[in-house]
Motif scaffolding. Structure first.
Motif, PDB file in Angstrom:
ATOM      1  N   VAL A  70       0.823  -1.214   0.000  1.00 41.01           N
ATOM      2  CA  VAL A  70       0.000   0.000   0.000  1.00 41.01           C
ATOM      3  C   VAL A  70       0.850   1.255   0.000  1.00 41.01           C
ATOM      4  O   VAL A  70       0.551   2.233  -0.695  1.00 41.01           O
ATOM      5  CB  VAL A  70      -0.951   0.000   1.214  1.00 41.01           C
ATOM      6  N   GLU A  71       1.949   1.271   0.767  1.00 42.91           N
ATOM      7  CA  GLU A  71       2.634   2.521   1.079  1.00 42.91           C
ATOM      8  C   GLU A  71       3.893   2.789   0.269  1.00 42.91           C
ATOM      9  O   GLU A  71       4.430   3.892   0.314  1.00 42.91           O
ATOM     10  CB  GLU A  71       2.964   2.553   2.573  1.00 42.91           C
ATOM     11  N   ILE A  72       4.378   1.823  -0.478  1.00 40.92           N
ATOM     12  CA  ILE A  72       5.549   2.076  -1.329  1.00 40.92           C
ATOM     13  C   ILE A  72       5.179   3.042  -2.444  1.00 40.92           C
ATOM     14  O   ILE A  72       4.175   2.867  -3.123  1.00 40.92           O
ATOM     15  CB  ILE A  72       6.095   0.766  -1.928  1.00 40.92           C
ATOM     16  N   GLU A  73       5.996   4.052  -2.614  1.00 41.25           N
ATOM     17  CA  GLU A  73       5.838   4.964  -3.748  1.00 41.25           C
ATOM     18  C   GLU A  73       6.626   4.451  -4.946  1.00 41.25           C
ATOM     19  O   GLU A  73       6.108   4.380  -6.056  1.00 41.25           O
ATOM     20  CB  GLU A  73       6.322   6.361  -3.369  1.00 41.25           C
ATOM     21  N   ARG A  74       7.875   4.082  -4.695  1.00 47.60           N
ATOM     22  CA  ARG A  74       8.696   3.565  -5.787  1.00 47.60           C
ATOM     23  C   ARG A  74       9.693   2.559  -5.232  1.00 47.60           C
ATOM     24  O   ARG A  74      10.303   2.782  -4.193  1.00 47.60           O
ATOM     25  CB  ARG A  74       9.438   4.688  -6.506  1.00 47.60           C
ATOM     26  N   LEU A  75       9.809   1.459  -5.930  1.00 43.59           N
ATOM     27  CA  LEU A  75      10.806   0.453  -5.613  1.00 43.59           C
ATOM     28  C   LEU A  75      11.486   0.026  -6.897  1.00 43.59           C
ATOM     29  O   LEU A  75      10.825  -0.301  -7.881  1.00 43.59           O
ATOM     30  CB  LEU A  75      10.182  -0.758  -4.935  1.00 43.59           C
ATOM     31  N   GLU A  76      12.793   0.074  -6.879  1.00 42.76           N
ATOM     32  CA  GLU A  76      13.582  -0.401  -8.013  1.00 42.76           C
ATOM     33  C   GLU A  76      14.654  -1.332  -7.468  1.00 42.76           C
ATOM     34  O   GLU A  76      15.486  -0.932  -6.657  1.00 42.76           O
ATOM     35  CB  GLU A  76      14.236   0.764  -8.759  1.00 42.76           C
ATOM     36  N   ALA A  77      14.596  -2.586  -7.885  1.00 39.87           N
ATOM     37  CA  ALA A  77      15.558  -3.581  -7.428  1.00 39.87           C
ATOM     38  C   ALA A  77      16.107  -4.314  -8.641  1.00 39.87           C
ATOM     39  O   ALA A  77      15.383  -4.573  -9.604  1.00 39.87           O
ATOM     40  CB  ALA A  77      14.910  -4.564  -6.457  1.00 39.87           C
ATOM     41  N   GLY A  78      17.392  -4.636  -8.587  1.00 36.60           N
ATOM     42  CA  GLY A  78      17.976  -5.330  -9.727  1.00 36.60           C
ATOM     43  C   GLY A  78      19.179  -6.158  -9.327  1.00 36.60           C
ATOM     44  O   GLY A  78      19.777  -5.962  -8.259  1.00 36.60           O
ATOM     45  N   TRP A  79      19.519  -7.102 -10.203  1.00 34.25           N
ATOM     46  CA  TRP A  79      20.651  -7.998  -9.955  1.00 34.25           C
ATOM     47  C   TRP A  79      21.492  -8.108 -11.217  1.00 34.25           C
ATOM     48  O   TRP A  79      20.954  -8.223 -12.323  1.00 34.25           O
ATOM     49  CB  TRP A  79      20.151  -9.381  -9.540  1.00 34.25           C
ATOM     50  N   ILE A  80      22.805  -8.069 -11.047  1.00 32.42           N
ATOM     51  CA  ILE A  80      23.739  -8.242 -12.157  1.00 32.42           C
ATOM     52  C   ILE A  80      24.725  -9.341 -11.786  1.00 32.42           C
ATOM     53  O   ILE A  80      25.394  -9.261 -10.751  1.00 32.42           O
ATOM     54  CB  ILE A  80      24.504  -6.939 -12.466  1.00 32.42           C
ATOM     55  N   THR A  81      24.789 -10.364 -12.613  1.00 30.53           N
ATOM     56  CA  THR A  81      25.779 -11.425 -12.448  1.00 30.53           C
ATOM     57  C   THR A  81      26.943 -11.170 -13.387  1.00 30.53           C
ATOM     58  O   THR A  81      26.740 -10.920 -14.582  1.00 30.53           O
ATOM     59  CB  THR A  81      25.163 -12.805 -12.759  1.00 30.53           C
ATOM     60  N   ASP A  82      28.155 -11.224 -12.854  1.00 30.72           N
ATOM     61  CA  ASP A  82      29.352 -10.976 -13.655  1.00 30.72           C
ATOM     62  C   ASP A  82      30.266 -12.189 -13.569  1.00 30.72           C
ATOM     63  O   ASP A  82      31.126 -12.273 -12.680  1.00 30.72           O
ATOM     64  CB  ASP A  82      30.081  -9.725 -13.157  1.00 30.72           C
TER      65      ASP A  82
END
Length: 581
Positions: free
Chosen positions: A256-268
């Protein structure tokens, strides 16, 4: 099409359909509580500007394939599983799919059904793509030039739009037709960041109540799915339900309360590492946003404690506890007390007086924890290292500190320990350092298995209490280290706000071994076996590092991991393939 191909593909599709049409609230609640993610409902968008959803994104199929091959084949060493099961089935699954374009899956909610999905698959050849969908048991018949009715394994619709196949359940057609959703623009931030895989949430305040009401069915399904076991008491059953309710409430708050979430993963693979990123902000005026805003106001005296050299684990955390969380923690502790008493009553190796002392210790501990929760902040640190070989019976040493409201009350719990078991030795007020009273405790036997794995038996504990702090060390020769730390804290009354409110670095191997010692052959056996395999002593690539900071209303977090964590993922993927494909 041969029978073996059709059978395998239909099995995989049934698995996918469970994720894309059935409601999976129990799994969802646990997943999102662990990852601090949120989800979103749908419906009439006239009252809000942004569609409520959570978008999962894979940058492209070929990139994902390369990452999975690295984890399964190179790190986990399961070459045969990769070649004969995973690669073959992935190649079949990708017939007609553009392997160079992003894949997007929207997770959405409504009040009637709970969870549902809207996948977007890039199409390279429509004929091959439709044939592949059909091979998975989904009959697709044209309804118009671009819209298809889907039946059998999936009841819904498929829209071909801008070289993408977009799927939606049968009662959600309005989400793709007549106005098709934008496909790439909403997820462009994840693509610009070049994540291998990512998650994006972009909510507004106008949709809050709709998001809240859409989770009613999810909550009902989570709680309805919890059934009493024949081996548990009514109190144990109610406690399990309370834990589930707490998870779904946590989930609802985020959703309900999240305005923005950005999550990511990079495998090298070239660097032998993985990097995770999490940026999250709350809608102004919500509990979540207000909690975040308090972070820069918090101060701690533990800033004087230096990170230990040659660490096994090193970290600290300073984070506010809002009123709803305080209520949940308190209710959970109170609900567990009668269960603890029942477990004590079942101890055949304790007499009546010992059981009475144990229950008294539990009661005092519960009251201390309840008072601590009212502080509204978690302020603590941990420093852990290997014990010096030949100079200690202990495997490791650790110093741990916590802010407290009534630290000296713990002294009364210490006094009860010898009354609980003859093998529990306690020397109260053995010495003082400034405001701290030091107590020496030795557990000669009955050491909890995980503690035994890390620190050995007998387990030596040195506990230092003051009115507003509790510090303790574990390890036979750890007292000098504890006293050094006490002197640092005692001599500095200055409180500071750290740049990072969460910082942790450590090696997973010792903790993986400790996990295996807890209730062998019980509780998540397959997962624990995978953890043990991934972080066995023959591997030394078990380092992880996490940091979180508050910047202009946003939590910014990072996770850096050596191949050990990626090997664990590879083992789990290989195990799934061997069991199901």
């Amino acid at each position: 099409m041969d029978c073996e191909r059709e059978t395998t593909m239909q099995y995989v599709m049934k698995t996918i359909v469970k994720w894309t049409s059935d409601c999976r609230p129990g799994l969802l609640a646990g997943l999102l509580a662990g990852l601090v993610l949120s989800v979103a409902p749908t419906g009439d968008l006239s009252a809000q500007e942004k569609e409520n959803r959570i978008s999962y994104v894979i940058s492209n199929a070929d990139g994902l394939l390369a990452d999975v091959e690295y984890m399964v084949k190179d790190l986990a060493g399961r070459t045969k599983t990769w070649n004969e099961l995973i690669k073959e089935n992935i190649d079949l699954f990708l017939d007609g799919v553009n392997r160079e374009e992003p894949v997007r899956i929207d997770m959405m909610f409504d009040e009637k059904n709970g969870e549902f999905y809207r996948p977007f698959f890039p199409v390279s050849d429509l004929r091959d793509f439709r044939n592949n969908v059909d091979a998975f048991g989904i009959t697709n018949k044209p309804r118009s030039r671009v819209l298809y009715t889907c039946t059998n394994a999936f009841d819904g619709f498929m829209l071909i739009h801008e070289d993408y196949g977009i799927f939606i359940p049968k009662d959600k057609l309005s989400l793709i037709d007549p106005d098709a959703p934008e496909i790439v623009d909403p997820i462009q931030p994840l693509l610009d960041a070049k994540y291998d895989a990512g998650v994006l949430i972009d909510h507004d305040a106008a949709g809050m109540e709709q998001r809240r009401s859409s989770l009613a069915e999810v909550r009902n399904q989570v709680l309805a799915g919890i059934k009493k076991k024949s081996t548990e008491s009514p109190e144990e059953f109610e406690y399990r339900k309370l834990l589930a309710l707490n998870r779904i409430l946590e989930f609802e708050t985020l959703y309900v309360e999240i305005e923005r979430l950005e999550a990511g993963w990079i495998t090298d693979p070239a660097k032998g590492s993985g990097v995770g990123t999490l940026n999250i902000s709350g809608i102004e005026g919500t509990v979540l946003a207000e909690t975040f805003s308090k972070i820069p106001e918090l101060k701690s005296r533990f800033h004087v404690v230096p990170p230990v050299k040659d660490f096994v684990a090193s970290g600290d955390m300073l984070y506010p506890i809002d009123a709803p969380h305080q209520d949940r923690f308190t209710s959970t502790i109170k609900a567990y007390q009668p269960i603890a008493d029942q477990k004590i009553d079942r101890k055949d190796d304790l007499n009546a007086d010992q059981k009475k002392a144990a229950k008294e210790a539990v009661d005092k501990t519960v009251k201390i924890l309840e008072k601590g929760i009212t502080m509204g902040v978690f302020d603590g640190f941990i420093e852990m290292r290997k014990a010096e070989p030949g100079k200690s019976e202990s495997l490791h040493e650790a110093v741990i500190g916590l802010r407290a409201t009534s630290g000296r009350e713990i002294d009364e719990v210490v006094k009860l320990l010898p009354k609980i078991r003859d093998s529990f030795k306690a020397k109260v007020d053995s010495e003082t350092v400034g405001d701290f009273h030091i107590h020496e405790i030795v557990l000669e036997s009955n050491v909890p298995p995980m503690i035994d794995s890390l620190f050995g038996t007998p387990c030596h504990i040195f506990l230092a209490t003051s009115e507003n702090m509790v510090l303790f060390s574990l390890g036979e020769k750890s007292l000098p280290w504890l006293k050094e730390t006490l002197e640092l804290v005692n001599n500095s009354t200055e409180e500071k706000t750290p740049e990072l409110f969460l910082e942790f670095k450590g090696h997973v191997g010792p903790f993986a071994k400790a996990l295996s010692a807890r209730k062998p052959n019980q509780d998540l056996v397959k997962f624990r076996d995978a953890v043990i395999e991934a972080f066995s002593e023959k591997f030394t690539d078990d380092y992880i590092e996490m940091t979180d900071e508050y910047v202009d209303g946003t939590i910014k977090g990072t996770l850096n991991a050596e191949p050990g964590l990626l090997r664990l993922l590879g083992i789990m993927v290989a195990n799934f393939a061997e069991e199901n494909l």
